[in-house]
Scaffold this motif. Structure first.
Motif, mmCIF file in Angstrom:
data_model
loop_
_atom_site.group_PDB
_atom_site.id
_atom_site.type_symbol
_atom_site.label_atom_id
_atom_site.label_comp_id
_atom_site.label_asym_id
_atom_site.label_seq_id
_atom_site.Cartn_x
_atom_site.Cartn_y
_atom_site.Cartn_z
ATOM 1 N N GLY A 122 -6.884 -50.628 27.041
ATOM 2 C CA GLY A 122 -7.008 -50.508 28.503
ATOM 3 C C GLY A 122 -8.038 -51.474 29.047
ATOM 4 N N ASN A 123 -9.016 -50.911 29.794
ATOM 5 C CA ASN A 123 -10.034 -51.780 30.411
ATOM 6 C C ASN A 123 -11.267 -51.978 29.535
ATOM 7 O OD1 ASN A 123 -8.513 -51.965 32.711
ATOM 8 N ND2 ASN A 123 -9.392 -50.065 33.564
ATOM 9 N N THR A 124 -11.232 -51.467 28.327
ATOM 10 C CA THR A 124 -12.438 -51.561 27.475
ATOM 11 C C THR A 124 -12.484 -52.951 26.810
ATOM 12 O OG1 THR A 124 -12.202 -49.195 27.136
ATOM 13 C CG2 THR A 124 -13.782 -50.316 25.714
ATOM 14 N N ILE A 125 -12.834 -53.920 27.644
ATOM 15 C CA ILE A 125 -12.890 -55.318 27.199
ATOM 16 C C ILE A 125 -14.363 -55.673 26.957
ATOM 17 C CG2 ILE A 125 -12.336 -57.730 27.850
ATOM 18 C CD1 ILE A 125 -9.802 -56.215 28.049
ATOM 19 N N PRO A 126 -14.668 -56.362 25.863
ATOM 20 C CA PRO A 126 -16.072 -56.725 25.622
ATOM 21 C C PRO A 126 -16.627 -57.649 26.713
ATOM 22 C CG PRO A 126 -14.648 -57.273 23.736
ATOM 23 C CD PRO A 126 -13.752 -56.824 24.819
ATOM 24 N N ALA A 127 -17.939 -57.512 26.963
ATOM 25 C CA ALA A 127 -18.598 -58.412 27.917
ATOM 26 C C ALA A 127 -18.815 -59.773 27.275
ATOM 27 C CB ALA A 127 -19.939 -57.806 28.334
ATOM 28 N N THR A 171 -8.473 -71.431 19.914
ATOM 29 C CA THR A 171 -7.571 -71.495 21.079
ATOM 30 C C THR A 171 -7.948 -70.409 22.090
ATOM 31 O OG1 THR A 171 -5.813 -72.274 19.645
ATOM 32 C CG2 THR A 171 -5.124 -71.404 21.769
ATOM 33 N N LEU A 172 -8.187 -69.203 21.585
ATOM 34 C CA LEU A 172 -8.585 -68.108 22.484
ATOM 35 C C LEU A 172 -9.862 -68.472 23.250
ATOM 36 C CD1 LEU A 172 -8.198 -64.811 20.387
ATOM 37 C CD2 LEU A 172 -6.834 -65.554 22.342
ATOM 38 N N ALA A 173 -10.812 -69.064 22.516
ATOM 39 C CA ALA A 173 -12.121 -69.371 23.103
ATOM 40 C C ALA A 173 -12.033 -70.348 24.263
ATOM 41 C CB ALA A 173 -13.048 -69.924 22.024
ATOM 42 N N GLU A 174 -10.998 -71.180 24.240
ATOM 43 C CA GLU A 174 -10.849 -72.162 25.328
ATOM 44 C C GLU A 174 -10.427 -71.488 26.624
ATOM 45 O OE1 GLU A 174 -7.964 -74.946 23.925
ATOM 46 O OE2 GLU A 174 -9.320 -75.720 22.390
ATOM 47 N N LYS A 175 -9.891 -70.255 26.509
ATOM 48 C CA LYS A 175 -9.254 -69.637 27.676
ATOM 49 C C LYS A 175 -10.126 -68.654 28.435
ATOM 50 C CE LYS A 175 -4.693 -70.449 25.996
ATOM 51 N NZ LYS A 175 -3.705 -70.043 25.078
ATOM 52 N N ASP A 176 -11.278 -68.271 27.874
ATOM 53 C CA ASP A 176 -12.041 -67.203 28.511
ATOM 54 C C ASP A 176 -13.540 -67.420 28.259
ATOM 55 O OD1 ASP A 176 -13.117 -64.765 29.352
ATOM 56 O OD2 ASP A 176 -11.424 -63.607 28.584
ATOM 57 N N LYS A 177 -14.356 -67.298 29.325
ATOM 58 C CA LYS A 177 -15.804 -67.520 29.214
ATOM 59 C C LYS A 177 -16.514 -66.436 28.405
ATOM 60 C CE LYS A 177 -17.084 -68.028 33.407
ATOM 61 N NZ LYS A 177 -17.363 -68.221 34.756
ATOM 62 N N PHE A 198 -27.764 -66.534 24.159
ATOM 63 C CA PHE A 198 -26.575 -66.190 24.960
ATOM 64 C C PHE A 198 -26.743 -64.822 25.636
ATOM 65 C CE2 PHE A 198 -23.837 -69.250 22.406
ATOM 66 C CZ PHE A 198 -23.482 -70.025 23.490
ATOM 67 N N ILE A 199 -27.317 -63.873 24.894
ATOM 68 C CA ILE A 199 -27.489 -62.518 25.444
ATOM 69 C C ILE A 199 -28.457 -62.575 26.634
ATOM 70 C CG2 ILE A 199 -28.408 -60.177 24.959
ATOM 71 C CD1 ILE A 199 -26.272 -60.369 22.976
ATOM 72 N N GLU A 200 -29.570 -63.315 26.450
ATOM 73 C CA GLU A 200 -30.562 -63.393 27.525
ATOM 74 C C GLU A 200 -29.974 -64.077 28.755
ATOM 75 O OE1 GLU A 200 -34.537 -63.073 24.760
ATOM 76 O OE2 GLU A 200 -34.034 -65.031 25.569
ATOM 77 N N GLU A 201 -29.199 -65.115 28.502
ATOM 78 C CA GLU A 201 -28.546 -65.826 29.611
ATOM 79 C C GLU A 201 -27.593 -64.871 30.342
ATOM 80 O OE1 GLU A 201 -26.862 -69.693 28.334
ATOM 81 O OE2 GLU A 201 -25.161 -69.104 29.596
ATOM 82 N N PHE A 202 -26.843 -64.093 29.571
ATOM 83 C CA PHE A 202 -25.885 -63.151 30.155
ATOM 84 C C PHE A 202 -26.621 -62.101 30.998
ATOM 85 C CE2 PHE A 202 -23.532 -59.165 30.075
ATOM 86 C CZ PHE A 202 -22.268 -59.568 30.470
ATOM 87 N N GLU A 203 -27.754 -61.599 30.462
ATOM 88 C CA GLU A 203 -28.494 -60.536 31.164
ATOM 89 C C GLU A 203 -29.120 -61.038 32.466
ATOM 90 O OE1 GLU A 203 -29.727 -57.361 27.711
ATOM 91 O OE2 GLU A 203 -30.970 -59.140 27.893
ATOM 92 N N HIS A 204 -29.423 -62.340 32.511
ATOM 93 C CA HIS A 204 -30.056 -62.880 33.714
ATOM 94 C C HIS A 204 -29.053 -63.258 34.789
ATOM 95 C CE1 HIS A 204 -33.696 -63.565 31.027
ATOM 96 N NE2 HIS A 204 -34.008 -62.644 31.908
ATOM 97 N N ASN A 205 -27.759 -63.282 34.433
ATOM 98 C CA ASN A 205 -26.736 -63.671 35.418
ATOM 99 C C ASN A 205 -26.079 -62.445 36.057
ATOM 100 O OD1 ASN A 205 -27.122 -66.413 35.238
ATOM 101 N ND2 ASN A 205 -25.776 -66.609 33.476
#
Ligand code: Z5A
Length: 205
Positions: A122-127, A171-177, A198-205
């Motif tokens: 369903g909607n349980t997609i990783p961040a 291939t997957l990695a090219e399609k989604d941030k 990456f985690i710190e960057e994600f938390e600050h955005n």
């Protein structure tokens, strides 16, 4: 936050999952670790069927549906309740493994794989999803060092299969941030530092 780790076998995911868990705990966060396939009583039984070398007559469609069944149970029984209680959830493999292994690796139609994911998770997609990328030769070398442990049904697959899986991830990695590809041939500490950045960057955005 829901974070997943992906990559071909022996890429070093499990090592990084443990380091990331420590990082969050040192920051006072409650962390739950999940391993796929498995993680619930029902899912662990499905894992045994999936990895048992005796099940060499398993069709790829059966394989996909069993991985997805295990995941559907895990999402509802563990992941959603953990996230609702405010835990950080880190999963060693998730639905992208099925896209890479059963879709790109085995050759099942990607559209069918994705529609099964939508029912299972369903909607349980990783961040965030970290793909620890290693060349097949590095995986083979690490596999050879694992002589004391018996390889499971999927680990005994051909190098050609793992090459397709690896390319599938890229291939997957090219399609989604959501995907962050990390060179897994670097040292364990360097990879961990890149993940934290990456985690710190994600938390600050
Ligand atoms: N599968 C699937 O087909 N479809 C699906 O939907 C799902 C799974 C969910 C699960 O097996 C199998 O199911 C898996 C994919 C398939 N199959 N195969 N083949 P599993 O859960 O038993 O195993 P795994 O997830 O593939 O991996 P693992 O054994 O847990 O390994 P890992 O997490 O990739 O790596 P590791 O244990 O952290 O490290 C491996 C070795 O490398 C170890 O000796 C480390 O000390 C070493 N290492 C780690 N990092 C480094 C660095 N940076 N340098 C040098 N050495 C390192």
């Amino acid at each position: 936050m829901f974070i997943t780790f992906e990559g071909i076998d022996f890429c070093g995911k499990s090592t990084q999952v443990e380091l990331l868990k420590k990082y969050f705990e040192e920051k006072g966060k409650s962390v739950k670790i999940i391993r796929e396939p498995g993680g619930t009583e029902i899912s662990e039984k499905i894992r045994d069927i999936l990895l048992d070398k005796k099940n060499n007559k398993m069709f790829m469609e059966t394989e996909l549906l069993l991985f997805s069944a295990s995941r559907a149970q895990l999402v509802r029984e563990k992941i959603i309740p953990y996230l609702e209680k405010g835990n950080v959830v880190i999963s060693d493999r998730f639905h992208d493994s099925s896209t890479a292994y059963q879709g790109f690796g085995r050759g099942l139609p990607i559209d069918s794989v994705l529609s099964i994911h939508s029912l299972a998770i369903g909607n349980t997609i990783p961040a965030l999803t970290f793909i620890i990328d290693i060349p097949i030769e590095v995986a083979i070398k690490r596999k050879a060092e694992k002589t004391h442990q018996e390889l499971d049904r999927i680990e005994v697959s051909s190098n050609d299969f793992f090459e397709k899986v690896r390319n599938g991830y890229l291939t997957l990695a090219e399609k989604d941030k959501r995907f962050k590809v990390i060179d897994g041939t670097q040292s364990i500490e360097t990879i961990h530092r890149i993940i934290i950045n990456f985690i710190e960057e994600f938390e600050h955005n």
